[in-house]
Design a protein around this motif. Sequence first.
Motif, mmCIF file in Angstrom:
data_model
loop_
_atom_site.group_PDB
_atom_site.id
_atom_site.type_symbol
_atom_site.label_atom_id
_atom_site.label_comp_id
_atom_site.label_asym_id
_atom_site.label_seq_id
_atom_site.Cartn_x
_atom_site.Cartn_y
_atom_site.Cartn_z
ATOM 1 N N PHE A 1 0.804 -1.224 0.000
ATOM 2 C CA PHE A 1 0.000 0.000 0.000
ATOM 3 C C PHE A 1 0.841 1.281 0.000
ATOM 4 C CE2 PHE A 1 -2.163 -3.500 2.078
ATOM 5 C CZ PHE A 1 -3.250 -3.643 1.237
ATOM 6 N N ASN A 2 2.152 1.149 0.066
ATOM 7 C CA ASN A 2 3.053 2.312 0.026
ATOM 8 C C ASN A 2 3.671 2.438 -1.361
ATOM 9 O OD1 ASN A 2 2.746 3.261 2.715
ATOM 10 N ND2 ASN A 2 3.953 1.512 3.406
ATOM 11 N N PHE A 3 2.824 2.631 -2.342
ATOM 12 C CA PHE A 3 3.232 2.701 -3.745
ATOM 13 C C PHE A 3 4.128 3.913 -3.999
ATOM 14 C CE2 PHE A 3 2.496 4.291 -8.071
ATOM 15 C CZ PHE A 3 2.909 3.190 -8.795
ATOM 16 N N GLN A 4 5.144 3.705 -4.803
ATOM 17 C CA GLN A 4 5.996 4.789 -5.300
ATOM 18 C C GLN A 4 6.120 4.591 -6.805
ATOM 19 O OE1 GLN A 4 7.404 7.470 -3.634
ATOM 20 N NE2 GLN A 4 6.061 6.750 -2.010
ATOM 21 N N PRO A 5 5.733 5.599 -7.590
ATOM 22 C CA PRO A 5 5.859 5.463 -9.048
ATOM 23 C C PRO A 5 7.325 5.473 -9.464
ATOM 24 C CG PRO A 5 5.219 7.695 -8.482
ATOM 25 C CD PRO A 5 5.217 6.901 -7.197
ATOM 26 N N PRO A 6 7.609 4.999 -10.659
ATOM 27 C CA PRO A 6 8.996 5.063 -11.145
ATOM 28 C C PRO A 6 9.512 6.505 -11.114
ATOM 29 C CG PRO A 6 7.660 3.704 -12.595
ATOM 30 C CD PRO A 6 6.715 4.348 -11.620
ATOM 31 N N THR A 7 10.796 6.669 -10.876
ATOM 32 C CA THR A 7 11.377 8.011 -10.756
ATOM 33 C C THR A 7 11.239 8.822 -12.037
ATOM 34 O OG1 THR A 7 13.553 7.107 -11.287
ATOM 35 C CG2 THR A 7 13.009 7.350 -8.952
ATOM 36 N N SER A 8 11.072 8.164 -13.176
ATOM 37 C CA SER A 8 10.928 8.876 -14.453
ATOM 38 C C SER A 8 9.496 9.377 -14.689
ATOM 39 C CB SER A 8 11.341 7.962 -15.603
ATOM 40 O OG SER A 8 10.506 6.806 -15.618
ATOM 41 N N SER A 9 8.577 9.084 -13.788
ATOM 42 C CA SER A 9 7.172 9.477 -13.958
ATOM 43 C C SER A 9 6.971 10.969 -13.739
ATOM 44 C CB SER A 9 6.283 8.738 -12.949
ATOM 45 O OG SER A 9 6.365 7.363 -13.124
ATOM 46 N N GLN A 10 6.006 11.517 -14.487
ATOM 47 C CA GLN A 10 5.567 12.888 -14.241
ATOM 48 C C GLN A 10 4.529 12.818 -13.126
ATOM 49 O OE1 GLN A 10 3.652 14.785 -17.561
ATOM 50 N NE2 GLN A 10 2.926 16.487 -16.315
ATOM 51 N N ILE A 11 4.711 13.616 -12.054
ATOM 52 C CA ILE A 11 3.810 13.603 -10.907
ATOM 53 C C ILE A 11 2.853 14.789 -11.010
ATOM 54 C CG2 ILE A 11 3.623 13.645 -8.381
ATOM 55 C CD1 ILE A 11 5.250 11.254 -9.296
ATOM 56 N N VAL A 12 1.567 14.519 -10.892
ATOM 57 C CA VAL A 12 0.550 15.564 -10.845
ATOM 58 C C VAL A 12 0.013 15.583 -9.424
ATOM 59 C CG1 VAL A 12 -1.660 16.366 -11.757
ATOM 60 C CG2 VAL A 12 -0.040 15.202 -13.272
ATOM 61 N N GLU A 13 0.187 16.696 -8.733
ATOM 62 C CA GLU A 13 -0.253 16.826 -7.342
ATOM 63 C C GLU A 13 -1.755 17.112 -7.264
ATOM 64 O OE1 GLU A 13 1.522 16.496 -4.476
ATOM 65 O OE2 GLU A 13 3.460 16.170 -5.461
ATOM 66 N N ASN A 14 -2.452 16.400 -6.404
ATOM 67 C CA ASN A 14 -3.878 16.603 -6.106
ATOM 68 C C ASN A 14 -4.759 16.764 -7.348
ATOM 69 O OD1 ASN A 14 -3.669 16.441 -3.213
ATOM 70 N ND2 ASN A 14 -2.594 18.394 -3.323
ATOM 71 N N PRO A 15 -4.730 15.809 -8.261
ATOM 72 C CA PRO A 15 -5.501 15.930 -9.498
ATOM 73 C C PRO A 15 -7.020 15.995 -9.272
ATOM 74 C CG PRO A 15 -4.682 13.705 -9.275
ATOM 75 C CD PRO A 15 -4.032 14.527 -8.192
ATOM 76 N N LEU A 16 -7.517 15.432 -8.181
ATOM 77 C CA LEU A 16 -8.954 15.456 -7.939
ATOM 78 C C LEU A 16 -9.432 16.819 -7.433
ATOM 79 C CD1 LEU A 16 -9.427 11.944 -6.299
ATOM 80 C CD2 LEU A 16 -9.783 12.614 -8.681
ATOM 81 N N ASN A 17 -8.501 17.693 -7.059
ATOM 82 C CA ASN A 17 -8.858 19.036 -6.596
ATOM 83 C C ASN A 17 -8.892 20.038 -7.752
ATOM 84 O OD1 ASN A 17 -8.633 17.773 -4.165
ATOM 85 N ND2 ASN A 17 -6.949 19.021 -3.401
ATOM 86 N N GLN A 18 -8.398 19.640 -8.916
ATOM 87 C CA GLN A 18 -8.316 20.561 -10.043
ATOM 88 C C GLN A 18 -9.658 20.674 -10.753
ATOM 89 O OE1 GLN A 18 -5.001 19.388 -12.490
ATOM 90 N NE2 GLN A 18 -3.621 19.305 -10.750
ATOM 91 N N LYS A 19 -9.965 21.884 -11.213
ATOM 92 C CA LYS A 19 -11.176 22.123 -11.990
ATOM 93 C C LYS A 19 -10.914 21.707 -13.426
ATOM 94 C CE LYS A 19 -13.328 24.650 -8.763
ATOM 95 N NZ LYS A 19 -14.169 23.995 -7.886
ATOM 96 N N GLU A 20 -11.937 21.145 -14.058
ATOM 97 C CA GLU A 20 -11.785 20.732 -15.462
ATOM 98 C C GLU A 20 -11.923 21.896 -16.380
ATOM 99 O OE1 GLU A 20 -13.730 17.208 -16.700
ATOM 100 O OE2 GLU A 20 -13.727 16.411 -14.679
#
Length: 192
Positions: free
Chosen positions: A173-192
């Motif tokens: 449950f302590n997932f870490q994406p690959p270091t080459s991944s682009q990280i998007v912070e709090n995507p569910l808080n963003q307005k479409e």
Amino acid sequence: MRNLFANFVCFGLLSWGFSLQAEDGNARLSAVIGKLNSLESFRATITINGSMTGVLSYKNPYQLHVRFNDGRILSSNGKVLWFYNPDSSIAGKQDLKGVSGGIGGLLSGYESVTVSGKTFRLLSPSKRYTEIILVVSDNDLPRVIKMKKSDEEITEVTFSGIATNIGLGTGLFNFQPPTSSQIVENPLNQKE
């Protein structure tokens, strides 16, 4: 993808009809939620809207990991929720601070709860999902959850092959994406 994952999270996270009075429906639903909350862990094969499949692992409290057959991952340690798509190498990192989780979080606050046999119907015009249909097995484990939004969009999750109290390690449950991944912070808080 974000809407599908948002719908599923509202489900996350995670973590469980028609002829009786609403009071009786609430009491029966509370018993089902209590049963699910008493489980240390469970694992099941899930299918979303008849097409997307994966393996869901859940550990109390509020730890969730879903590996979809196409390689996508949804994972939460109860504090942070990750969405990862290996095709695009994009990972969404959602802070869960202040969010109630688990089956109780999804199913609480409905004005009308009715039950017929093993099928529950929850209604509330003010909730994210205005209607939820929950079908449970003879031992009160989820079989189908249908969640309907006010715009009539329906998300259906079916469960099969459920195994309970199977000793899942916290590392899952302590997932870490690959270091080459682009990280998007709090995507569910963003307005479409």
